[in-house]
Enzyme design. Sequence first.
Site, PDB file in Angstrom:
ATOM      1  N   GLY A 121       0.827  -1.078   0.038  1.00 16.41           N
ATOM      2  CA  GLY A 121      -0.066   0.088  -0.128  1.00 16.41           C
ATOM      3  C   GLY A 121       0.824   1.420  -0.003  1.00 16.41           C
ATOM      4  O   GLY A 121       0.354   2.451   0.282  1.00 16.41           O
ATOM      5  N   GLY A 122       2.291   1.194  -0.257  1.00 16.52           N
ATOM      6  CA  GLY A 122       3.002   2.311  -0.510  1.00 16.52           C
ATOM      7  C   GLY A 122       3.188   3.013   1.064  1.00 16.52           C
ATOM      8  O   GLY A 122       3.579   4.233   0.974  1.00 16.52           O
ATOM      9  N   SER A 201       5.109  -5.711  -2.772  1.00 17.74           N
ATOM     10  CA  SER A 201       4.983  -4.303  -2.699  1.00 17.74           C
ATOM     11  C   SER A 201       5.685  -3.656  -1.371  1.00 17.74           C
ATOM     12  O   SER A 201       6.501  -4.046  -1.088  1.00 17.74           O
ATOM     13  CB  SER A 201       3.845  -3.682  -3.216  1.00 17.74           C
ATOM     14  OG  SER A 201       3.895  -2.336  -3.798  1.00 17.74           O
TER      15      SER A 201
END
Length: 529
Positions: A121-122, A201
Amino acid sequence: MFGQRILSLALLATSVTAVQETVDLGYSRYHGQALDNGITQWYGMRYAAAPIGNLRFMPPQDPVYQDGVQEAQYGGATCLPTEHHSFEAGASEDCLFINVQAPSSATEESRLPVMLYIQGGGYSLNSSPNLNAAGLIAAASYEMMAVSFNYRVGPYGFMSDGKDIAANLGLKDQIKAMEWVREHAALFGGNPDHIVLVGVSAGAGCISLHLTAYGGVDNGLFHGAIVESPPFSTMLDVAQSKYQYTNFATRLGCYGEGTLECLRSKTAEEIQQVNFNIPLPGGAKPPEWQWLPVIDGDLITDYTYRAFDRGNFIRVPAIFGADANDGTKFVPSTLSSLAESNQWLLNQYPTLTLDQFADIASMYPNPNESCPATGCYWRQASNVYGEMRFLCPAIFMNTAMSAHGVMTSYSYMWNVSDPAQMEAGEGVPHIIEVDAWLGPGYSNPPESYKPGQMNAEASPVIQGYWTSFIRYLDPNPYRRAGSAEWSPWSEDKAWLVFGVEGRTDMEFIGDELERRCNYWADNAVALTI
């Protein structure tokens, strides 16, 4: 004697009972749910105290005692995201919840391997807060359990004033969750001495940081790692990042000696109204992600590239990999010139130099011959960004592992192309393999991944490798029949390539990719990545 042996066996049988739907964690009892698919799950258990009031911007604290039995059949609230100015359904500042899924047949003596999932989710949102890993557990013949959890993001998890607000609170939430799993895994049938982190991620980026945490000190919180598309982002130190705190406090009207007290007096609704990104130092526009882990001299002691290069990391078996086109999801599809491409990259990495842009133009010629036209530089910038931020860091960590004596590090490239995604220009996009390893019915995969379609074998193939690694720290024992044997990364630089129709092959990464990745490794610290 025979009668005594029967009695002993009977006593043993009565002492080994299946895990109950209600578990007692000491501070609270939680009632889960036994499902028809052979999984019992507990969603929305607290692993830390609510980070609200005086605990806002504080390291995670132990959960408070609760009387009675708490229902744990639905996920808890997700953590408040950045760039979402109003509250979304199910989001709250009170968000430190954890989920467990285990085979219903498990007992406290089962000692099942544990998958501990760190969502992405960055660092700005919780992208998959209530992961359903039932399909993966079934693919492992019900010989593993899965845990997922939420952690603070944005300013709540990654802001520091260098004084009263400790840095990297989101990472400390994750460590708190790891400690919770080590303490409580056996109650659900898990083995606290066999915990495999799986991250995608930003979650993969977090695992990279946990591997190097405290200079690479192994506190026994995990024993293996699967790292999917790890982003090596801009990394400031606490002093360099303080401009974020100053801007954030200013937007809320807080200043002077009472700044922290003022920030804690604001409602979450007030904070969300001003919770947006601003440019990095030297950037013209906000980057994709502003709130990021920082070098604090404690949990994070060095740039990730340099920490791995120097061998300051925990030695555990690991899988590192990425997707063929990790950049396409993030780069604007409207870029229409080299100047626009370079400006967008500069906003993500403001220390890029003009000489480096010349090198980029040489290494990454534009594959689109339609210029001038809107979007004709989308894929050029995507190729740069996908390799410098995701693919090359994965390759680098494999290389560092091997160079420092870890002979159980594996590398992969996910290159399973879906016709619709290819037609849309996305290529094989960021972390699309997650849809495959979650399995049919537990994700929203591309059409070609679904049963009966061209890439239907992609799911059982990756599930075979992933469940083998989670169970045995080796991807090969239960790999899909006909799948390639996955050799560890070594000096020959060969990785496993996942292709269409379930094909897998060990291939060399090639001289050109190696040259580009060496370039990013050589320039990494100058780019503060």
